[in-house]
Design an enzyme around this catalytic site. Structure first.
Site, PDB file in Angstrom:
ATOM      1  N   SER A  52       0.823  -1.213   0.000  1.00  0.00           N
ATOM      2  CA  SER A  52       0.000   0.000   0.000  1.00  0.00           C
ATOM      3  C   SER A  52       0.861   1.269   0.000  1.00  0.00           C
ATOM      4  CB  SER A  52      -0.906   0.013   1.232  1.00  0.00           C
ATOM      5  OG  SER A  52      -1.678  -1.167   1.270  1.00  0.00           O
TER       6      SER A  52
HETATM    7  N1  SAM Z   1      -0.873  -3.544   3.556  1.00  0.00           N
HETATM    8  C1  SAM Z   1      -0.204  -4.480   2.694  1.00  0.00           C
HETATM    9  C2  SAM Z   1       1.207  -4.031   2.457  1.00  0.00           C
HETATM   10  O1  SAM Z   1       1.532  -2.887   2.829  1.00  0.00           O
HETATM   11  O2  SAM Z   1       1.977  -4.784   1.866  1.00  0.00           O
HETATM   12  C3  SAM Z   1      -0.879  -4.561   1.367  1.00  0.00           C
HETATM   13  C4  SAM Z   1      -1.986  -5.507   1.320  1.00  0.00           C
HETATM   14  S1  SAM Z   1      -2.612  -5.757  -0.316  1.00  0.00           S
HETATM   15  C5  SAM Z   1      -3.252  -4.210  -0.763  1.00  0.00           C
HETATM   16  C6  SAM Z   1      -4.061  -6.724   0.112  1.00  0.00           C
HETATM   17  C7  SAM Z   1      -3.760  -8.124   0.557  1.00  0.00           C
HETATM   18  O3  SAM Z   1      -4.978  -8.730   0.993  1.00  0.00           O
HETATM   19  C8  SAM Z   1      -3.226  -9.024  -0.548  1.00  0.00           C
HETATM   20  O4  SAM Z   1      -2.000  -9.560  -0.158  1.00  0.00           O
HETATM   21  C9  SAM Z   1      -4.291 -10.107  -0.700  1.00  0.00           C
HETATM   22  O5  SAM Z   1      -3.765 -11.367  -1.032  1.00  0.00           O
HETATM   23  C10 SAM Z   1      -4.911 -10.099   0.668  1.00  0.00           C
HETATM   24  N2  SAM Z   1      -6.260 -10.653   0.774  1.00  0.00           N
HETATM   25  C11 SAM Z   1      -7.302 -10.522  -0.088  1.00  0.00           C
HETATM   26  N3  SAM Z   1      -8.388 -11.163   0.391  1.00  0.00           N
HETATM   27  C12 SAM Z   1      -8.026 -11.705   1.584  1.00  0.00           C
HETATM   28  C13 SAM Z   1      -8.703 -12.496   2.560  1.00  0.00           C
HETATM   29  N4  SAM Z   1      -9.989 -12.852   2.435  1.00  0.00           N
HETATM   30  N5  SAM Z   1      -8.020 -12.864   3.656  1.00  0.00           N
HETATM   31  C14 SAM Z   1      -6.732 -12.504   3.825  1.00  0.00           C
HETATM   32  N6  SAM Z   1      -6.038 -11.777   2.932  1.00  0.00           N
HETATM   33  C15 SAM Z   1      -6.682 -11.374   1.831  1.00  0.00           C
END
Ligand code: SAM
Length: 205
Positions: A52
């Site tokens: 992010s």
């Molecule tokens: N804040 C993180 C960083 O700074 O690296 C970025 C996260 S990224 C925008 C969103 C993450 O949510 C992804 O890695 C994705 O695989 C995960 N994700 C999506 N659906 C999910 C779920 N139901 N449970 C857990 N993780 C999930």
């Protein structure tokens, strides 16, 4: 990054600003993006996911209003960058990632950095982590069509949730505080997050 991207845009919580200055963001990037780690944008994290944007990490963290002893649930570990910021500011962080490869890479990084207050799970974070509830803070780092009911149940009375809500291609950050079992909702900035998958997420992603 802290002066130009965070303070100039209205982030005021000193604890959040200090944490963002301390966490070495470049260590959460794949090598080809390490040189861009402090730029004002989300960056690829592998597996079509993103690390992010620093400002979004700061806003989402600030709205939780952490004081230091909270138990926080993070849904979507991704690179682990937001996880590290939360671990600097809360007592314990429980983080769940859907994609096993990202989960393993994030755990390795955060272990190497010496964080001892983070618990990791691979799976569907839209179901929360009932065994570790209640949480005083919940932060969802993927865009959801609506607030997943298990997360409302697992939020402590007085606890705060930060979650991007809206259509797949554009959301608004929702800050929701639980009072007498119900959510008091406040909408903040517009944002664009990758979709939340799983039972209470998007099913066609
Ligand atoms: N804040 C993180 C960083 O700074 O690296 C970025 C996260 S990224 C925008 C969103 C993450 O949510 C992804 O890695 C994705 O695989 C995960 N994700 C999506 N659906 C999910 C779920 N139901 N449970 C857990 N993780 C999930």
């Amino acid at each position: 990054m802290v002066d130009i991207q965070l303070i100039a845009r209205g982030i005021t919580d000193e604890r959040v600003l200090d944490a963002m200055a301390r966490v070495p963001r470049h260590l959460f990037m794949t090598p080809e993006y390490a040189g861009m780690a402090y730029s004002d944008m989300a960056l690829p994290a592998g597996e079509e996911q993103t690390v992010s944007q620093p400002y979004m990490v700061a806003v989402m963290t600030e709205v939780l209003g952490l004081k230091g002893d909270e138990r926080v649930l993070e849904v979507g570990t991704g690179s682990g960058y937001q996880t590290a910021v939360l671990a600097e500011l809360a007592g314990e962080v429980y983080t769940i990632e859907y994609r096993p490869k990202l989960a393993a890479a994030a755990k390795r990084r955060l272990d190497e950095l010496g964080y001892a207050n983070i618990r990791f799970m691979t799976g569907d974070g839209s179901l929360g982590w009932p065994e570790a509830a209640p949480f005083q803070g919940i932060l969802v780092t993927a865009g959801a069509p609506a607030v997943p009911p298990p997360l409302v149940e697992q939020l402590d009375e007085g606890g705060i949730m930060a979650i991007p809500i809206g259509p797949r291609d554009s959301q608004r950050l929702l800050r929701a505080k639980k009072q007498r079992g119900r959510l008091i909702e406040e909408y903040h900035t517009f944002c664009v997050f990758v979709p939340l998958l799983g039972e209470y997420g998007w099913h066609d992603a």
